[in-house]
Design a protein around this motif. Structure first.
Motif, PDB file in Angstrom:
ATOM      1  N   ASP A  66       0.809  -1.212   0.000  1.00  0.00           N
ATOM      2  CA  ASP A  66       0.000   0.000   0.000  1.00  0.00           C
ATOM      3  C   ASP A  66       0.845   1.266   0.000  1.00  0.00           C
ATOM      4  N   PHE A  67       2.129   1.172   0.287  1.00  0.00           N
ATOM      5  CA  PHE A  67       2.980   2.370   0.297  1.00  0.00           C
ATOM      6  C   PHE A  67       4.339   2.025  -0.297  1.00  0.00           C
ATOM      7  N   ASP A  68       4.833   2.916  -1.153  1.00  0.00           N
ATOM      8  CA  ASP A  68       6.109   2.701  -1.832  1.00  0.00           C
ATOM      9  C   ASP A  68       7.031   3.868  -1.490  1.00  0.00           C
ATOM     10  N   ASP A 114       8.571  12.220  -2.888  1.00  0.00           N
ATOM     11  CA  ASP A 114       9.115  13.405  -3.548  1.00  0.00           C
ATOM     12  C   ASP A 114      10.253  13.972  -2.702  1.00  0.00           C
ATOM     13  N   THR A 115      11.454  14.022  -3.285  1.00  0.00           N
ATOM     14  CA  THR A 115      12.631  14.558  -2.590  1.00  0.00           C
ATOM     15  C   THR A 115      13.159  15.826  -3.243  1.00  0.00           C
ATOM     16  N   SER A 116      12.406  16.398  -4.176  1.00  0.00           N
ATOM     17  CA  SER A 116      12.903  17.571  -4.909  1.00  0.00           C
ATOM     18  C   SER A 116      12.944  18.815  -4.042  1.00  0.00           C
ATOM     19  N   ASN A 117      12.058  18.912  -3.070  1.00  0.00           N
ATOM     20  CA  ASN A 117      11.991  20.114  -2.239  1.00  0.00           C
ATOM     21  C   ASN A 117      12.801  20.002  -0.953  1.00  0.00           C
ATOM     22  N   LEU A 118      13.572  18.961  -0.814  1.00  0.00           N
ATOM     23  CA  LEU A 118      14.372  18.802   0.399  1.00  0.00           C
ATOM     24  C   LEU A 118      15.585  19.725   0.367  1.00  0.00           C
ATOM     25  N   PRO A 119      16.102  20.122   1.520  1.00  0.00           N
ATOM     26  CA  PRO A 119      17.282  21.011   1.558  1.00  0.00           C
ATOM     27  C   PRO A 119      18.510  20.343   0.946  1.00  0.00           C
ATOM     28  N   SER A 120      19.506  21.163   0.659  1.00  0.00           N
ATOM     29  CA  SER A 120      20.729  20.652   0.031  1.00  0.00           C
ATOM     30  C   SER A 120      21.505  19.732   0.950  1.00  0.00           C
ATOM     31  N   ILE A 122       3.001   4.920  11.925  1.00  0.00           N
ATOM     32  CA  ILE A 122       2.516   3.578  11.605  1.00  0.00           C
ATOM     33  C   ILE A 122       3.715   2.647  11.499  1.00  0.00           C
ATOM     34  N   MET A 123       3.654   1.529  12.191  1.00  0.00           N
ATOM     35  CA  MET A 123       4.776   0.606  12.251  1.00  0.00           C
ATOM     36  C   MET A 123       4.913  -0.174  10.942  1.00  0.00           C
ATOM     37  N   GLU A 124       6.136  -0.239  10.438  1.00  0.00           N
ATOM     38  CA  GLU A 124       6.485  -1.063   9.281  1.00  0.00           C
ATOM     39  C   GLU A 124       7.598  -2.020   9.700  1.00  0.00           C
ATOM     40  N   PRO A 125       7.438  -3.325   9.507  1.00  0.00           N
ATOM     41  CA  PRO A 125       8.513  -4.267   9.882  1.00  0.00           C
ATOM     42  C   PRO A 125       9.701  -4.149   8.942  1.00  0.00           C
ATOM     43  N   LEU A 126      10.842  -4.613   9.424  1.00  0.00           N
ATOM     44  CA  LEU A 126      12.038  -4.627   8.583  1.00  0.00           C
ATOM     45  C   LEU A 126      11.845  -5.588   7.408  1.00  0.00           C
ATOM     46  N   LYS A 127      12.459  -5.224   6.263  1.00  0.00           N
ATOM     47  CA  LYS A 127      12.328  -6.083   5.087  1.00  0.00           C
ATOM     48  C   LYS A 127      12.955  -7.448   5.339  1.00  0.00           C
ATOM     49  N   CYS A 128      14.094  -7.454   5.987  1.00  0.00           N
ATOM     50  CA  CYS A 128      14.729  -8.711   6.398  1.00  0.00           C
ATOM     51  C   CYS A 128      14.839  -8.689   7.921  1.00  0.00           C
ATOM     52  N   PRO A 129      14.240  -9.641   8.613  1.00  0.00           N
ATOM     53  CA  PRO A 129      14.182  -9.546  10.080  1.00  0.00           C
ATOM     54  C   PRO A 129      15.517  -9.744  10.770  1.00  0.00           C
ATOM     55  N   ILE A 130      16.546 -10.265  10.077  1.00  0.00           N
ATOM     56  CA  ILE A 130      17.816 -10.564  10.754  1.00  0.00           C
ATOM     57  C   ILE A 130      18.938  -9.620  10.332  1.00  0.00           C
ATOM     58  N   THR A 139      11.180  13.492   7.300  1.00  0.00           N
ATOM     59  CA  THR A 139      10.482  12.688   6.299  1.00  0.00           C
ATOM     60  C   THR A 139       9.585  11.654   6.963  1.00  0.00           C
ATOM     61  N   ILE A 140      10.048  11.071   8.045  1.00  0.00           N
ATOM     62  CA  ILE A 140       9.239  10.085   8.763  1.00  0.00           C
ATOM     63  C   ILE A 140       7.975  10.744   9.316  1.00  0.00           C
ATOM     64  N   LEU A 141       8.097  11.965   9.833  1.00  0.00           N
ATOM     65  CA  LEU A 141       6.923  12.676  10.336  1.00  0.00           C
ATOM     66  C   LEU A 141       5.975  13.059   9.206  1.00  0.00           C
ATOM     67  N   LYS A 142       6.522  13.351   8.057  1.00  0.00           N
ATOM     68  CA  LYS A 142       5.680  13.767   6.931  1.00  0.00           C
ATOM     69  C   LYS A 142       4.793  12.622   6.462  1.00  0.00           C
ATOM     70  N   TYR A 143       5.360  11.419   6.354  1.00  0.00           N
ATOM     71  CA  TYR A 143       4.594  10.285   5.846  1.00  0.00           C
ATOM     72  C   TYR A 143       4.022   9.408   6.965  1.00  0.00           C
ATOM     73  N   GLN A 144       4.350   9.703   8.222  1.00  0.00           N
ATOM     74  CA  GLN A 144       3.769   9.060   9.401  1.00  0.00           C
ATOM     75  C   GLN A 144       3.906   7.535   9.379  1.00  0.00           C
ATOM     76  N   ARG A 145       5.056   7.046   8.999  1.00  0.00           N
ATOM     77  CA  ARG A 145       5.321   5.609   9.015  1.00  0.00           C
ATOM     78  C   ARG A 145       6.820   5.379   9.031  1.00  0.00           C
ATOM     79  N   GLY A 146       7.218   4.209   9.472  1.00  0.00           N
ATOM     80  CA  GLY A 146       8.638   3.884   9.516  1.00  0.00           C
ATOM     81  C   GLY A 146       8.871   2.575  10.253  1.00  0.00           C
ATOM     82  N   ASN A 147      10.126   2.096  10.194  1.00  0.00           N
ATOM     83  CA  ASN A 147      10.494   0.880  10.909  1.00  0.00           C
ATOM     84  C   ASN A 147      11.015   1.235  12.299  1.00  0.00           C
ATOM     85  N   CYS A 148      11.546   0.235  12.991  1.00  0.00           N
ATOM     86  CA  CYS A 148      11.975   0.459  14.373  1.00  0.00           C
ATOM     87  C   CYS A 148      13.118   1.459  14.465  1.00  0.00           C
ATOM     88  N   PHE A 149      14.008   1.496  13.467  1.00  0.00           N
ATOM     89  CA  PHE A 149      15.106   2.463  13.493  1.00  0.00           C
ATOM     90  C   PHE A 149      14.586   3.883  13.284  1.00  0.00           C
TER      91      PHE A 149
END
Length: 695
Positions: free
Chosen positions: A43-45, A50-56, A132-140, A151-161
């Motif tokens: 559901d999310f990719d 969009d990273t065009s408006n990010l600072p240098s 919103i919690m997203e699991p790691l792609k590889c658990p080990i 960016t994590i706050l903008k899209y409101q999702r991320g993994n444990c790190f």
């Protein structure tokens, strides 16, 4: 000979074959979980953001950051050379722009302008609710990228790190000695599976055992003799309980079946959490924070299985301690170079990385000395932009409208403030079974209600509803238990007695009786019980008056505490007014040496009509037992004055009972109106909310 040599090279020992098979199996399990995670995250990719408006600073590295990456690579190479059996360190992953960034520079200490964000509990609850919690792609294995907290706050999702870096940034801004931790945890913690845990709302506080002071001079009494008959009865009871124990064992087997299966990746699952050291902000003990739940954990918790490294915005440390027993025996003294290998040494001491043999050549010594970077190097500033959270985002942390958490035999639901018209922000449903089919109890929490209701408990078995109110209600309500808002259906009302003149703190009323409890009265009254007779007509509305078609009062009982200023034979303990039978009974308190209380009973004269203005007293209608009383109590004039006072008090008591009935009817009418027209209050400091209210 060449053929033999080739065979010797190909041949493996049985241990090597077993280890290779185990590693292949683990990789297969990890691959299966990785495939399931990738299918769930359709559901999310992240590649389409969009990273065009990010600072240098997000897209390039400064000369200080480049130098830092070179030093980190050098440290990484030396670490792999000296510790070849250790897993690779999580040092410089890619950010959202595909640029390598050192993990310490991804941490951005920030203090948000909200009162709750000044405390670790407020920061932890905001992070776990907002993202919103997203699991790691590889658990080990740790992730290959680490995005910025903005960016994590903008899209409101991320993994444990991602959760950990954001939470650590907020804690450092609030003044805590916080660190990001890269380590290993159980499957339930890594996957946010709380179905086997008890809900924090239902956990009972640990009981502190009372410590008895040992006294070596205490007298040792002889053992009491035991009866043979009692021993035989005890043996019979033990035989009877054997059958019940077998049933309990069967239940235990069922419980064991419900336990999760053994995890093939136990001890290998990568997880990240926050470490808060004691000292700053008056933190008494070091503890962990799970960023997925926001709950604190002791380092002795068995859910944490090991630590690879920790870091903050100033430095990076590698754990050199044995984690075979998890984190129980770990020392968190970061100044101890034997326990923690620091990347940027804070002193001129050489590094203390372990080696394979005690005898080292000069080349290895030089390599170890090169690892310890002199303290002349300064950590570059964070490349992350300033972390901002608007008031609207802070008040509405749930991106999906609400948050649902499943616990063992319980379900917790959370909403943002003002999301529901009735002010509901949290609901906890307790079930009788693990399948969550039979409800036992429902608890609801409210905010910003004008009627000051903050919690409601519903017992699904008895259908009893209990409302709890904050101080300040117009009717001084504290709690109200009922099955229906109709009058005389069983209501228990608690008041804030310190705000009442009469000291009433609890009242229980049914159709046949009413009991009132008092605290701190000058007349030492603590309980009043009233019995009613049947009414000729039924009550129709809660707003009706008590005088119209009121219930007949059969009996009034009052109970008093001991008044130390009065003699016991003059201090009334119980007073009973039998209104219909026209009988008044007084029972006095006992002295320490007394066994029978003094009593006085005034009865109605048989065959004589009762008049309100007339008071008839004779020895026939007076029964008294006052063995310790003085001569004045035996005087008829004294009894006459006492009866006259009791008649006047009985009249006042009737009026007080009618007032209590009217107050109960008023309470029910007000509560019915409050539930029909629920209003939410808005703070004068919330400008955005006031604009919405005006619209």
């Amino acid at each position: 000979m060449e053929a033999l040599e080739e065979k010797e090279e190909v041949e493996q020992t049985p241990e090597d074959a077993i280890s290779s098979n185990m590693s292949d199996d683990l990789e297969a399990v990890a691959a299966v979980e990785e495939a399931s995670v990738s299918s769930d995250e359709s559901d999310f990719d992240w590649s389409c953001i969009d990273t065009s408006n990010l600072p240098s600073s997000y897209k390039t590295n400064s000369w200080q950051e480049k130098e830092l990456l070179q030093l980190a690579d050098h440290f990484f190479q030396q670490y792999n050379h000296l510790c070849p059996d250790r897993k690779p360190l999580f040092i410089h992953p890619l950010n959202e722009c595909g640029v390598q960034k050192f993990v310490s520079t991804t941490v951005r200490p920030t203090l948000l302008p909200y009162p709750d964000m000044y405390y670790w509990s407020g920061c932890a609850s905001f992070v776990c609710d907002y993202l919103i919690m997203e699991p790691l792609k590889c658990p080990i294995t740790p992730p290959s990228s680490l995005y910025s907290p903005t960016t994590i706050l903008k899209y409101q999702r991320g993994n444990c790190f991602d959760f950990t870096v954001l939470l650590c940034s907020l804690l450092l801004g609030a003044g805590y000695d916080a660190y990001c931790v890269h380590g290993y945890a159980t499957r339930e913690m890594c996957s946010l599976d709380q179905s086997q845990e008890v809900c924090p709302r239902l956990r009972k506080p640990p009981e502190v055992p009372e410590e008895e002071d040992p006294n070596k001079y205490r007298i040792k009494y002889p053992l009491e003799p035991q009866s043979q008959f009692e021993l035989q009865q005890k043996a019979k009871k033990e035989e009877e309980t054997e059958s019940t124990q077998e049933e309990e064992r069967e239940e235990e087997v069922v419980v064991e079946v419900e336990k999760p299966k053994r995890d093939p990746l136990h001890g290998l699952r990568v997880h990240a959490w926050v470490l808060v050291l004691s000292g700053k902000r008056k933190v008494p003990e070091t503890f962990f924070i799970n960023p997925f739940t926001g709950n604190p954990h002791s380092p002795m918790d068995e859910c944490f299985l090991g630590i690879e490294s920790i870091w903050n915005h100033r430095n990076y440390w590698v754990n050199m301690q044995d984690c075979r027993k998890g984190c129980k025996d770990l020392s968190f003294d970061l100044s101890d170079s034997f326990c923690w290998e620091i990347m940027f040494s804070e002193s001129n001491k050489a590094s203390q990385l372990p080696t394979e043999s005690p005898e080292e050549d000069t080349d290895d010594m030089q390599e170890k000395e090169e690892i310890g970077i002199s303290n002349s190097f300064e950590m570059p500033l964070s490349w992350v932009a300033r972390i901002k959270v608007s008031c609207r985002e802070y008040e509405n942390p749930f991106s999906r409208g609400k948050k649902v958490i499943l616990y063992n035999k319980a379900k917790q639901e959370k909403w943002a403030a003002y999301a529901n018209a009735d002010g509901l922000v949290e609901r906890l449903t307790v079930y009788a079974d693990s399948d969550c089919t039979e409800e036992l109890e429902v608890k609801e929490w409210f905010k910003h209600r004008e009627d000051l209701l903050y919690m409601r408990e519903v017992n699904k078995q008895t259908q009893v509803i209990t409302d709890h109110f904050r101080p300040g209600h117009p009717l001084l309500l504290k709690a109200h238990s009922y099955t229906s808002l109709e009058p005389e259906t069983g209501h228990t009302v608690e008041f804030y007695h310190t705000a009442r003149v009469d000291g009433l703190w609890k009242r229980f009323e049914t159709a046949a009786e009413m009991t009132e409890y008092f605290v701190g009265r000058e007349d030492f009254l603590h309980t009043r019980h009233i019995e009613f007779g049947e009414r000729e007509q039924k009550m129709e509305k809660a707003g009706g008056t008590a005088d119209a078609n009121s219930r007949s009062i059969v009996q009034i009982k009052e109970y008093f505490h001991r008044n130390p200023e009065k003699p016991a034979d003059e201090d009334i303990e119980e007073r009973i007014f039998m209104v219909i039978d026209d009988v008044i009974q007084l029972t006095y308190h006992l002295e320490l040496h007394d066994t029978i209380a003094s009593k006085v009973v005034f009865c109605r004269v048989i065959g004589r009509e009762k008049r309100e203005d007339e008071l008839f007293l004779s020895r026939e209608n007076t029964v008294k037992y006052q063995p310790w009383s003085s001569e004045k109590h035996k005087n008829m004039r004294h009894l006459y004055n006492l009866l006259w006072e009791l008649r006047a008090e009985q009249k006042d008591l009737k009026q007080q009972v009618r007032d209590s009935e009217a107050e109960m009817l008023n309470i029910l009418a007000v509560r019915e109106d409050e539930e029909a027209n629920i209003k939410l209050s808005v703070s004068i400091y919330s400008s955005a909310r006031r604009e919405q209210q005006q619209e």
